[in-house]
Design a protein around this motif. Structure first.
Motif, PDB file in Angstrom:
ATOM      1  N   SER A  75       0.818  -1.427   0.349  1.00 46.90           N
ATOM      2  CA  SER A  75       0.102   0.277   0.165  1.00 46.90           C
ATOM      3  C   SER A  75       1.146   1.427   0.037  1.00 46.90           C
ATOM      4  O   SER A  75       0.439   2.554   0.007  1.00 46.90           O
ATOM      5  N   ARG A  76       2.437   1.668   0.130  1.00 45.05           N
ATOM      6  CA  ARG A  76       2.990   2.423  -0.055  1.00 45.05           C
ATOM      7  C   ARG A  76       3.550   2.542  -0.894  1.00 45.05           C
ATOM      8  O   ARG A  76       4.047   3.354  -1.591  1.00 45.05           O
ATOM      9  N   ILE A  77       3.946   1.482  -1.954  1.00 46.09           N
ATOM     10  CA  ILE A  77       4.524   2.048  -3.392  1.00 46.09           C
ATOM     11  C   ILE A  77       3.458   2.743  -4.087  1.00 46.09           C
ATOM     12  O   ILE A  77       4.510   3.787  -4.534  1.00 46.09           O
ATOM     13  N   VAL A  78       2.590   3.079  -4.315  1.00 45.85           N
ATOM     14  CA  VAL A  78       1.974   3.752  -4.831  1.00 45.85           C
ATOM     15  C   VAL A  78       2.494   5.541  -4.611  1.00 45.85           C
ATOM     16  O   VAL A  78       2.556   6.372  -5.374  1.00 45.85           O
ATOM     17  N   PRO A  79       2.028   5.880  -3.170  1.00 46.32           N
ATOM     18  CA  PRO A  79       2.306   6.796  -2.195  1.00 46.32           C
ATOM     19  C   PRO A  79       4.229   7.618  -3.340  1.00 46.32           C
ATOM     20  O   PRO A  79       3.828   8.589  -2.882  1.00 46.32           O
ATOM     21  N   ALA A  80       4.484   6.303  -2.604  1.00 50.08           N
ATOM     22  CA  ALA A  80       6.270   6.391  -2.885  1.00 50.08           C
ATOM     23  C   ALA A  80       6.346   7.186  -4.013  1.00 50.08           C
ATOM     24  O   ALA A  80       7.128   8.262  -4.819  1.00 50.08           O
ATOM     25  N   ALA A  81       5.956   5.910  -5.237  1.00 57.84           N
ATOM     26  CA  ALA A  81       6.088   6.977  -6.477  1.00 57.84           C
ATOM     27  C   ALA A  81       5.539   7.634  -6.951  1.00 57.84           C
ATOM     28  O   ALA A  81       6.164   8.973  -7.324  1.00 57.84           O
ATOM     29  N   LEU A  82       4.465   8.497  -6.514  1.00 58.24           N
ATOM     30  CA  LEU A  82       3.843   9.333  -7.074  1.00 58.24           C
ATOM     31  C   LEU A  82       5.078  10.960  -6.122  1.00 58.24           C
ATOM     32  O   LEU A  82       5.059  11.777  -7.121  1.00 58.24           O
ATOM     33  N   ALA A  83       5.181  10.486  -5.090  1.00 61.05           N
ATOM     34  CA  ALA A  83       6.126  11.845  -4.444  1.00 61.05           C
ATOM     35  C   ALA A  83       7.720  11.322  -5.128  1.00 61.05           C
ATOM     36  O   ALA A  83       7.616  12.905  -5.351  1.00 61.05           O
ATOM     37  N   LEU A  84       7.571  10.580  -5.505  1.00 60.90           N
ATOM     38  CA  LEU A  84       9.297  10.623  -6.228  1.00 60.90           C
ATOM     39  C   LEU A  84       8.906  11.349  -7.834  1.00 60.90           C
ATOM     40  O   LEU A  84       9.977  12.293  -7.715  1.00 60.90           O
ATOM     41  N   ALA A  85       8.259  11.461  -8.281  1.00 66.60           N
ATOM     42  CA  ALA A  85       7.487  11.734  -9.450  1.00 66.60           C
ATOM     43  C   ALA A  85       7.001  13.707  -9.486  1.00 66.60           C
ATOM     44  O   ALA A  85       7.091  14.295 -10.180  1.00 66.60           O
ATOM     45  N   GLN A  86       6.458  14.298  -8.383  1.00 68.97           N
ATOM     46  CA  GLN A  86       6.018  15.398  -8.124  1.00 68.97           C
ATOM     47  C   GLN A  86       7.312  16.220  -7.404  1.00 68.97           C
ATOM     48  O   GLN A  86       6.946  17.734  -7.532  1.00 68.97           O
ATOM     49  N   ASP A  87       7.955  15.502  -6.894  1.00 73.02           N
ATOM     50  CA  ASP A  87       9.657  16.349  -6.335  1.00 73.02           C
ATOM     51  C   ASP A  87      10.570  15.843  -6.290  1.00 73.02           C
ATOM     52  O   ASP A  87      10.810  15.232  -6.102  1.00 73.02           O
ATOM     53  N   PRO A  88      10.480  16.004  -7.382  1.00 72.78           N
ATOM     54  CA  PRO A  88      11.857  15.363  -8.463  1.00 72.78           C
ATOM     55  C   PRO A  88      13.296  15.929  -7.922  1.00 72.78           C
ATOM     56  O   PRO A  88      14.542  14.735  -7.034  1.00 72.78           O
ATOM     57  N   ALA A  89      12.948  16.933  -7.092  1.00 73.93           N
ATOM     58  CA  ALA A  89      14.158  17.426  -6.295  1.00 73.93           C
ATOM     59  C   ALA A  89      14.861  16.770  -5.429  1.00 73.93           C
ATOM     60  O   ALA A  89      15.682  16.466  -5.357  1.00 73.93           O
ATOM     61  N   ALA A  90      13.005  16.648  -4.102  1.00 71.18           N
ATOM     62  CA  ALA A  90      13.806  15.698  -3.013  1.00 71.18           C
ATOM     63  C   ALA A  90      14.366  14.669  -3.381  1.00 71.18           C
ATOM     64  O   ALA A  90      15.265  14.303  -2.731  1.00 71.18           O
ATOM     65  N   ALA A  91      13.652  13.911  -3.955  1.00 74.78           N
ATOM     66  CA  ALA A  91      13.988  12.170  -4.115  1.00 74.78           C
ATOM     67  C   ALA A  91      15.349  12.495  -4.903  1.00 74.78           C
ATOM     68  O   ALA A  91      16.265  11.238  -4.453  1.00 74.78           O
ATOM     69  N   LYS A  92      16.105  13.351  -5.721  1.00 79.79           N
ATOM     70  CA  LYS A  92      17.026  13.339  -6.152  1.00 79.79           C
ATOM     71  C   LYS A  92      17.939  13.621  -5.131  1.00 79.79           C
ATOM     72  O   LYS A  92      19.369  12.688  -4.614  1.00 79.79           O
ATOM     73  N   THR A  93      18.252  14.833  -4.065  1.00 74.67           N
ATOM     74  CA  THR A  93      18.703  14.995  -3.446  1.00 74.67           C
ATOM     75  C   THR A  93      18.825  13.851  -1.738  1.00 74.67           C
ATOM     76  O   THR A  93      19.643  13.549  -2.132  1.00 74.67           O
ATOM     77  N   LYS A  94      17.717  13.107  -1.869  1.00 74.19           N
ATOM     78  CA  LYS A  94      17.621  11.699  -0.998  1.00 74.19           C
ATOM     79  C   LYS A  94      18.469  10.913  -1.648  1.00 74.19           C
ATOM     80  O   LYS A  94      19.700  10.041  -0.294  1.00 74.19           O
ATOM     81  N   THR A  95      18.623  10.804  -2.960  1.00 78.31           N
ATOM     82  CA  THR A  95      19.215   9.887  -3.456  1.00 78.31           C
ATOM     83  C   THR A  95      20.811  10.185  -3.205  1.00 78.31           C
ATOM     84  O   THR A  95      21.990   9.348  -3.248  1.00 78.31           O
ATOM     85  N   ARG A  96      21.056  11.433  -4.012  1.00 79.16           N
ATOM     86  CA  ARG A  96      22.618  11.716  -3.559  1.00 79.16           C
ATOM     87  C   ARG A  96      22.994  11.903  -2.056  1.00 79.16           C
ATOM     88  O   ARG A  96      24.256  11.121  -2.279  1.00 79.16           O
ATOM     89  N   LYS A  97      22.376  11.974  -1.411  1.00 82.13           N
ATOM     90  CA  LYS A  97      22.807  11.612   0.641  1.00 82.13           C
ATOM     91  C   LYS A  97      23.390  10.335   0.790  1.00 82.13           C
ATOM     92  O   LYS A  97      24.265   9.545   1.589  1.00 82.13           O
ATOM     93  N   ALA A  98      22.041   9.127   0.000  1.00 80.34           N
ATOM     94  CA  ALA A  98      22.706   7.539  -0.103  1.00 80.34           C
ATOM     95  C   ALA A  98      24.024   7.744  -0.881  1.00 80.34           C
ATOM     96  O   ALA A  98      25.083   6.304  -0.415  1.00 80.34           O
ATOM     97  N   ARG A  99      24.080   7.900  -2.174  1.00 80.79           N
ATOM     98  CA  ARG A  99      25.214   7.754  -3.068  1.00 80.79           C
ATOM     99  C   ARG A  99      26.813   8.259  -2.033  1.00 80.79           C
ATOM    100  O   ARG A  99      27.706   7.712  -2.020  1.00 80.79           O
ATOM    101  N   ASP A 100      26.299   9.748  -1.521  1.00 76.39           N
ATOM    102  CA  ASP A 100      27.890   9.977  -0.308  1.00 76.39           C
ATOM    103  C   ASP A 100      27.672   8.857   0.222  1.00 76.39           C
ATOM    104  O   ASP A 100      29.092   8.614   0.626  1.00 76.39           O
ATOM    105  N   PHE A 101      27.293   8.346   1.001  1.00 80.17           N
ATOM    106  CA  PHE A 101      26.876   7.524   2.066  1.00 80.17           C
ATOM    107  C   PHE A 101      27.984   5.991   1.743  1.00 80.17           C
ATOM    108  O   PHE A 101      28.762   5.852   2.569  1.00 80.17           O
ATOM    109  N   VAL A 102      27.486   5.882   1.119  1.00 79.36           N
ATOM    110  CA  VAL A 102      28.179   4.662   0.021  1.00 79.36           C
ATOM    111  C   VAL A 102      29.336   4.946  -0.108  1.00 79.36           C
ATOM    112  O   VAL A 102      30.122   4.065  -0.304  1.00 79.36           O
ATOM    113  N   ARG A 103      29.642   6.013  -1.681  1.00 77.04           N
ATOM    114  CA  ARG A 103      30.911   6.383  -1.470  1.00 77.04           C
ATOM    115  C   ARG A 103      31.658   6.259   0.441  1.00 77.04           C
ATOM    116  O   ARG A 103      32.873   6.092  -0.348  1.00 77.04           O
TER     117      ARG A 103
END
Length: 141
Positions: free
Chosen positions: A94-122
């Motif tokens: 039940s969380r999938i659709v809201p998460a996908a919509l949030a990613l699509a509706q706020d791509p800047a926030a999604a990319k920021t979150k992604t960069r933070k995860a990538r930076d952690f891995v690096r």
């Protein structure tokens, strides 16, 4: 590939399915990455593509199921736990659709979150390689 078709593609409404591409075979890494870097994000059931996406700063939602054992749990480890969904758990489904919509509706926030995860891995990779360099140097002596 067939499971993904059965569990996802075949369940989409006709108007949505008409806009989705399904491949019968896996593609080569360079072909996949060249597509991902032009996308808003990825929704997938396997870890290779999401890892490639996050490595290139592209958001990735990951679904897993019981037969995958521990695959996907790394998403929690790198700070993307709310982008990990267990298809065997109705609450997660039940969380999938809201998460996908949030990613699509706020791509800047999604990319920021992604960069933070990538930076952690690096950072973890740098730390790990420093330990390895130190240990290997010590063994030369």
């Amino acid at each position: 590939m067939a499971v993904g078709k059965e569990m996802i593609l075949d369940k989409l409404p006709d108007d949505v399915r008409a806009k989705v591409v399904w491949r019968r075979d896996y593609w080569l890494t360079d072909e996949a990455v060249s597509t991902y870097i032009r996308s808003a994000g990825l929704f997938g059931n396997e870890m290779h593509s999401p890892i490639m996406c996050v490595g290139h700063g592209i958001p990735a939602l990951v679904c897993r199921f019981h037969e995958q054992t521990s695959k996907g749990f790394m998403w929690r480890d790198i700070g993307l736990g709310d982008w990990l969904f267990d298809l065997d758990n109705e609450a997660d489904v039940s969380r999938i659709v809201p998460a996908a919509l949030a990613l699509a509706q706020d791509p800047a926030a999604a990319k920021t979150k992604t960069r933070k995860a990538r930076d952690f891995v690096r950072q973890r990779q740098r730390e790990t390689m420093a330990v390895l360099r130190h240990e290997l140097s010590a063994k030369k002596m």
